[in-house]
Design a protein around this motif. Structure first.
Motif, PDB file in Angstrom:
ATOM      1  N   VAL A  38       0.856  -1.190   0.000  1.00 23.61           N
ATOM      2  CA  VAL A  38       0.000   0.000   0.000  1.00 23.61           C
ATOM      3  C   VAL A  38       0.888   1.235   0.000  1.00 23.61           C
ATOM      4  O   VAL A  38       1.612   1.482   0.969  1.00 23.61           O
ATOM      5  CB  VAL A  38      -0.943   0.031   1.225  1.00 23.61           C
ATOM      6  CG1 VAL A  38      -1.734   1.336   1.262  1.00 23.61           C
ATOM      7  CG2 VAL A  38      -1.886  -1.159   1.196  1.00 23.61           C
ATOM      8  N   ARG A  39       0.840   1.974  -1.067  1.00 22.01           N
ATOM      9  CA  ARG A  39       1.606   3.217  -1.187  1.00 22.01           C
ATOM     10  C   ARG A  39       0.655   4.348  -1.531  1.00 22.01           C
ATOM     11  O   ARG A  39      -0.214   4.196  -2.389  1.00 22.01           O
ATOM     12  CB  ARG A  39       2.699   3.100  -2.254  1.00 22.01           C
ATOM     13  CG  ARG A  39       3.821   2.142  -1.895  1.00 22.01           C
ATOM     14  CD  ARG A  39       4.920   2.176  -2.946  1.00 22.01           C
ATOM     15  NE  ARG A  39       6.043   1.321  -2.610  1.00 22.01           N
ATOM     16  CZ  ARG A  39       7.056   1.672  -1.830  1.00 22.01           C
ATOM     17  NH1 ARG A  39       7.069   2.890  -1.294  1.00 22.01           N
ATOM     18  NH2 ARG A  39       8.040   0.845  -1.573  1.00 22.01           N
ATOM     19  N   GLU A  40       0.823   5.458  -0.846  1.00 27.04           N
ATOM     20  CA  GLU A  40      -0.044   6.613  -1.065  1.00 27.04           C
ATOM     21  C   GLU A  40       0.796   7.888  -1.091  1.00 27.04           C
ATOM     22  O   GLU A  40       1.712   8.037  -0.288  1.00 27.04           O
ATOM     23  CB  GLU A  40      -1.070   6.746   0.077  1.00 27.04           C
ATOM     24  CG  GLU A  40      -1.975   5.556   0.278  1.00 27.04           C
ATOM     25  CD  GLU A  40      -2.902   5.759   1.463  1.00 27.04           C
ATOM     26  OE1 GLU A  40      -3.806   4.935   1.646  1.00 27.04           O
ATOM     27  OE2 GLU A  40      -2.715   6.744   2.220  1.00 27.04           O
ATOM     28  N   HIS A  78       5.634  13.332   3.287  1.00 26.46           N
ATOM     29  CA  HIS A  78       5.100  14.289   4.253  1.00 26.46           C
ATOM     30  C   HIS A  78       6.184  15.283   4.676  1.00 26.46           C
ATOM     31  O   HIS A  78       7.377  14.960   4.675  1.00 26.46           O
ATOM     32  CB  HIS A  78       4.537  13.564   5.478  1.00 26.46           C
ATOM     33  CG  HIS A  78       3.338  12.721   5.162  1.00 26.46           C
ATOM     34  ND1 HIS A  78       2.104  13.257   4.886  1.00 26.46           N
ATOM     35  CD2 HIS A  78       3.189  11.379   5.052  1.00 26.46           C
ATOM     36  CE1 HIS A  78       1.236  12.286   4.634  1.00 26.46           C
ATOM     37  NE2 HIS A  78       1.879  11.132   4.729  1.00 26.46           N
ATOM     38  N   ARG A  79       5.753  16.465   5.059  1.00 26.95           N
ATOM     39  CA  ARG A  79       6.686  17.539   5.422  1.00 26.95           C
ATOM     40  C   ARG A  79       6.957  17.500   6.925  1.00 26.95           C
ATOM     41  O   ARG A  79       6.432  18.305   7.696  1.00 26.95           O
ATOM     42  CB  ARG A  79       6.100  18.891   5.004  1.00 26.95           C
ATOM     43  CG  ARG A  79       7.086  20.045   5.128  1.00 26.95           C
ATOM     44  CD  ARG A  79       6.417  21.359   4.780  1.00 26.95           C
ATOM     45  NE  ARG A  79       7.323  22.494   4.990  1.00 26.95           N
ATOM     46  CZ  ARG A  79       6.929  23.757   4.971  1.00 26.95           C
ATOM     47  NH1 ARG A  79       5.659  24.068   4.742  1.00 26.95           N
ATOM     48  NH2 ARG A  79       7.810  24.724   5.184  1.00 26.95           N
ATOM     49  N   VAL A  80       7.773  16.577   7.333  1.00 29.50           N
ATOM     50  CA  VAL A  80       8.130  16.427   8.744  1.00 29.50           C
ATOM     51  C   VAL A  80       9.340  17.317   9.006  1.00 29.50           C
ATOM     52  O   VAL A  80      10.451  17.014   8.592  1.00 29.50           O
ATOM     53  CB  VAL A  80       8.435  14.963   9.093  1.00 29.50           C
ATOM     54  CG1 VAL A  80       8.754  14.827  10.588  1.00 29.50           C
ATOM     55  CG2 VAL A  80       7.260  14.067   8.721  1.00 29.50           C
ATOM     56  N   TYR A 339       4.595   4.596   7.499  1.00 34.15           N
ATOM     57  CA  TYR A 339       4.675   5.997   7.943  1.00 34.15           C
ATOM     58  C   TYR A 339       3.763   6.893   7.108  1.00 34.15           C
ATOM     59  O   TYR A 339       3.033   7.730   7.648  1.00 34.15           O
ATOM     60  CB  TYR A 339       6.131   6.461   7.832  1.00 34.15           C
ATOM     61  CG  TYR A 339       6.468   7.671   8.680  1.00 34.15           C
ATOM     62  CD1 TYR A 339       6.736   7.537  10.045  1.00 34.15           C
ATOM     63  CD2 TYR A 339       6.553   8.939   8.121  1.00 34.15           C
ATOM     64  CE1 TYR A 339       7.068   8.634  10.827  1.00 34.15           C
ATOM     65  CE2 TYR A 339       6.891  10.048   8.887  1.00 34.15           C
ATOM     66  CZ  TYR A 339       7.144   9.887  10.241  1.00 34.15           C
ATOM     67  OH  TYR A 339       7.464  10.987  11.012  1.00 34.15           O
ATOM     68  N   GLY A 340       3.783   6.721   5.805  1.00 29.90           N
ATOM     69  CA  GLY A 340       2.960   7.562   4.950  1.00 29.90           C
ATOM     70  C   GLY A 340       1.484   7.359   5.173  1.00 29.90           C
ATOM     71  O   GLY A 340       0.697   8.322   5.226  1.00 29.90           O
ATOM     72  N   VAL A 341       1.059   6.114   5.302  1.00 29.11           N
ATOM     73  CA  VAL A 341      -0.358   5.814   5.547  1.00 29.11           C
ATOM     74  C   VAL A 341      -0.811   6.391   6.881  1.00 29.11           C
ATOM     75  O   VAL A 341      -1.919   6.937   6.996  1.00 29.11           O
ATOM     76  CB  VAL A 341      -0.595   4.293   5.489  1.00 29.11           C
ATOM     77  CG1 VAL A 341      -1.931   3.912   6.116  1.00 29.11           C
ATOM     78  CG2 VAL A 341      -0.533   3.801   4.046  1.00 29.11           C
ATOM     79  N   LEU A 342       0.035   6.283   7.903  1.00 22.64           N
ATOM     80  CA  LEU A 342      -0.327   6.797   9.222  1.00 22.64           C
ATOM     81  C   LEU A 342      -0.626   8.296   9.171  1.00 22.64           C
ATOM     82  O   LEU A 342      -1.679   8.749   9.646  1.00 22.64           O
ATOM     83  CB  LEU A 342       0.803   6.521  10.212  1.00 22.64           C
ATOM     84  CG  LEU A 342       0.622   7.099  11.622  1.00 22.64           C
ATOM     85  CD1 LEU A 342      -0.588   6.489  12.294  1.00 22.64           C
ATOM     86  CD2 LEU A 342       1.877   6.886  12.454  1.00 22.64           C
TER      87      LEU A 342
END
Length: 379
Positions: A38-40, A78-80, A339-342
């Motif tokens: 699963v990639r988003e 994401h912009r962490v 991490y991305g899904v979260l």
């Protein structure tokens, strides 16, 4: 002279100095190939994020250091902008007085933060704030230990965490070192907590829902101390708290968790981290009580958001966005979600909020509570 060839010996027992520690944990290890199904793309790539709670470690069979964390951030889109490192019993000193051994963890993370500031691993200010450990049962005698931790942190040490999560039922366990009952309200612990407050340091607490009244009592007795309650205050979904077969599939006693959370929220010196839902102990996932890792496929952000929405809403209703911060709890939660899904699930859950509220939970509360450097990236 030996005639044996000089070849590497892969037998770890033959080289005890190369053995990394084994850590017993009920949390499943990450499966990168499974997660990659699963990639988003990020649903809000411009939203600044401070990851308010993550770990780094080098354990036997499970290494998660700066490179692995930076890869998770970079691959997510994401912009962490910054992160808060939280105690996980890693890199303690091998010798010296027992009380000072946790100073080694802060020394280690300070070095990691220096690596991150090189920019070689991406733009994230990793470990902009460091939460270590000290034995607060030392009471007033914990003072010199706190001073040593502050010195080791090089200006980034922000407080200590005491994982007190414990339950008499052996099925309810996520803490490798369960704490004795009543620890948080004991006289020595409260005296040690006051030493934290005197230095402007905070106290992170990982406790289960059954211990929330102790947290409230501690907050009342030490009102000058900022307490950060980790992992949504420990809602339980295993053992006697496991979900039934009713239509809602909600674990029983969830209302008891909400009520306990409300009592803690009455204490203005308590802040709340929202996250930790990937831990099986919370009872989410496709197999009740086994977490998201039990599914044939990893969850996508829509599935994750739908599963955790009632609990996230309960947290926000009781604490408000100005007292809440979002966490990844990586790599612990990486066993069940990427991490991305979260972070996309968090974006879905906050999509209808105004920007001020979104900024609070994604960035501002953590920045304020942990006093993160906002304008000086070289610090």
């Amino acid at each position: 002279m030996s005639t044996q060839p000089d070849t590497p010996n892969d037998d770890a027992d033959a080289r005890p100095w190369r053995r990394r520690p084994d850590v017993a944990t009920p949390n499943p290890p990450p499966r990168p190939e499974w997660l990659a199904r699963v990639r988003e793309p990020s649903l809000a790539p411009a939203q600044e994020i401070v990851d308010a709670h993550h770990h780094l470690w080098d354990r036997r069979g499970f290494r998660y250091l700066l490179e692995e964390f930076a890869d998770d951030i970079g691959d997510s889109g994401h912009r962490v902008t910054a992160s808060v490192y939280v105690q996980c019993r890693t890199m303690y000193r091998a010798g010296g007085p027992e009380a000072y051994r946790p100073v080694g963890e802060v020394e280690f993370v300070r070095g990691i933060s220096a690596q991150a500031r090189s920019g070689h691993y991406g733009p994230t200010d990793v470990a902009a704030g460091i939460v270590g450990h000290a034995d607060l049962l030392l009471g007033a005698d914990v003072a010199p230990v706190l001073e040593a931790l502050m010195e080791a942190g090089g200006g980034r040490f922000r407080g200590v965490r005491v994982p007190v999560a414990a339950h008499p039922d052996p099925a309810v366990r996520s803490n490798p070192v369960p704490a004795p009952e009543g620890l948080m309200v004991s006289a020595p612990f409260i005296e040690g907590a006051r030493e934290l407050a005197r230095r402007g340091l905070s106290l992170d607490i990982w406790a289960y829902q059954t211990q929330l009244d102790e947290v409230a009592t501690l907050a009342r007795r030490v009102p000058e101390l900022t307490i950060v309650l980790d992992h949504a205050g420990g809602p339980l979904g295993v053992g006697p708290y496991a979900a039934g077969n009713d239509a809602s599939h909600e674990p029983p006693h969830r209302q008891a968790w909400r009520d306990g959370l409300a009592r803690v929220a009455e204490r203005p010196n308590v802040m709340l981290k929202i996250g930790g839902f990937g831990m099986p102990i919370m009872g989410f996932g496709f197999g009740f009580g086994f977490g998201f890792a039990s599914g044939a496929e990893p969850p996508d952000s829509r599935q994750l958001a739908e599963a955790i929405a009632p609990d996230v809403e309960a947290c926000i209703e009781r604490f408000t966005p100005q007292r809440c911060m979002l966490e990844s709890n990586f790599p612990v939660d990486k066993g069940g979600v990427s991490y991305g899904v979260l972070w996309n699930a968090y974006h879905r859950l906050t999509a209808s909020w105004d920007q001020e509220a979104r900024d609070a939970v994604f960035r501002d509360t953590a920045t304020r509570v942990y006093r993160l450097p906002a304008d000086d990236p070289t610090r």
